[in-house]
Design an enzyme around this catalytic site. Structure first.
Site, short mmCIF file in Angstrom:
data_model
loop_
_atom_site.label_atom_id
_atom_site.label_comp_id
_atom_site.label_asym_id
_atom_site.label_seq_id
_atom_site.Cartn_x
_atom_site.Cartn_y
_atom_site.Cartn_z
N THR A 1 3.13 24.94 -31.12
CA THR A 1 3.25 26.19 -31.89
C THR A 1 1.89 26.67 -32.41
OG1 THR A 1 5.50 25.64 -32.51
CG2 THR A 1 4.42 27.27 -33.87
N GLU B 1 7.44 22.77 -42.34
CA GLU B 1 6.94 23.63 -41.24
C GLU B 1 5.42 23.73 -41.30
OE1 GLU B 1 8.39 24.20 -38.69
OE2 GLU B 1 9.07 26.24 -38.41
N1 HSE Z 1 7.70 32.75 -35.61
C1 HSE Z 1 7.15 31.51 -35.16
C2 HSE Z 1 6.22 31.79 -34.00
C3 HSE Z 1 8.25 30.61 -34.72
O1 HSE Z 1 6.64 32.51 -33.09
O2 HSE Z 1 5.08 31.31 -34.00
C4 HSE Z 1 7.76 29.31 -34.13
O3 HSE Z 1 7.88 28.27 -35.00
#
Ligand code: HSE
Length: 309
Positions: free
Chosen positions: A183, A130
């Site tokens: 993201t 990740e």
């Molecule tokens: N919690 C993370 C976000 C999840 O909202 O950025 C996305 O990978």
């Protein structure tokens, strides 16, 4: 065993009020990874499909192999592997695409080695995938993809993670509009400071969500599906978000919010029939604005990754 094929599921992170601390796994879609033992120590990506050529074959930079390399190094294992990655879900979709790959790879290697380590102990390695994919080692996609079910990350340092049982009639509808949200960008636009008022309101909903899930109290789940902190900022990245959310609620959803960093939007419903009706309403709302989308309806997947060949 010389070769193994593993499926790891897509996940919905944040779940409205639990930014970076709530996530759950779904039955489909998910990624598939095939791992084969080599006669040397190298880890090589031999094939990637379903990514439209976007992912790197560099094992030090791909979310599927970074966790494998970290796992082998940490445990002093000198076995090498050929790795095939078959993406069965869109990248940058808010469905935990990189997490599914990260989990599938390291889970497959642990299985092919005869399962020397527990599944839960693979989490820190999956989180490294990740980190490479999103620039942040948050666990709210990786943990449910690995452990299945609805997961709470109570603490990151030290890592403290637990599952919460979910009601039998709880279904999720996910609609993925055909746009990409990175993201890293979706995290960058967030404010670093949160008001006391919003913190109090959000904490109430986090507590309400956990109690609602544990007690199968669908009304409490519905009341708790309000995000005062993240959704108002990120909604701007998703065209028609408010219209889609309104359509979901009108069709009978318990609540509706952004799945992970988006652009997918998810809704909880009581019963599969309502979840399907909600999906139609959400898709219609996107399509009214000429935004093509795919929909999924699923229960909560309590299994997580599984060997499929
Ligand atoms: N919690 C993370 C976000 C999840 O909202 O950025 C996305 O990978």
């Amino acid at each position: 065993m010389e070769s193994i094929k593993v499926f790891a599921p897509a996940t919905v992170a944040n779940v409205a009020c639990g930014f970076d601390i709530f996530g759950f796994a779904v039955d489909a879609p998910g990624d598939e990874v095939i791992v084969k033992k080599r006669n040397d120590k190298q880890v090589i990506i031999t094939k990637i499909s379903g990514d439209e050529g976007k992912l790197t074959f560099d094992a030090n930079k791909n979310a599927v192999t970074v966790p494998i390399l970290a796992f082998l190094k940490k445990n002093g294992i000198e076995q090498g592997f050929d790795v095939e990655l078959h993406k069965k879900m869109p990248l940058g979709s808010g469905l935990g695409s990189s997490s599914a790959s990260s989990v599938a790879g390291v889970f497959a290697v642990n299985e092919i080695l005869g399962k020397p380590f527990t599944t839960k102990s693979l989490l820190p390695f999956s989180m490294e995938g990740e980190r490479i994919a999103c620039g942040s080692a948050h666990a709210d996609n990786v943990a449910p993809a690995l452990m299945g079910g609805f997961v709470v990350i109570r603490s990151y340092n030290p890592l403290d993670i637990f599952n919460v049982p979910t009601p039998p009639e709880l279904y999720v509808t996910i609609v993925h509009p055909d746009i990409e949200v990175n993201t890293k960008d979706a995290r960058y636009i967030l404010r670093n400071e949160v008001s006391m008022k919003n913190t109090i309101a959000q904490m109430g909903n986090v507590a309400g969500m956990i109690a609602g899930l544990m007690q199968s109290d669908y009304d409490l789940i519905a009341r708790s599906m309000v995000d005062f902190i993240i959704e108002p900022v990120r909604a701007i990245l998703i065209p028609e978000f408010w219209e889609v959310k309104h359509a979901a609620l009108e069709a009978g959803a318990l609540g509706c919010s952004i799945s992970g960093a988006g652009p997918s939007v998810f809704a909880f419903s009581r019963g599969i029939e309502t979840a399907e009706k909600v999906g139609m309403a959400m898709k219609t709302a996107f399509e009214k604005a000429s935004i093509h989308c795919n929909g999924y309806v699923s229960g909560i997947n309590c299994q997580g990754p599984k060997v499929i060949g």
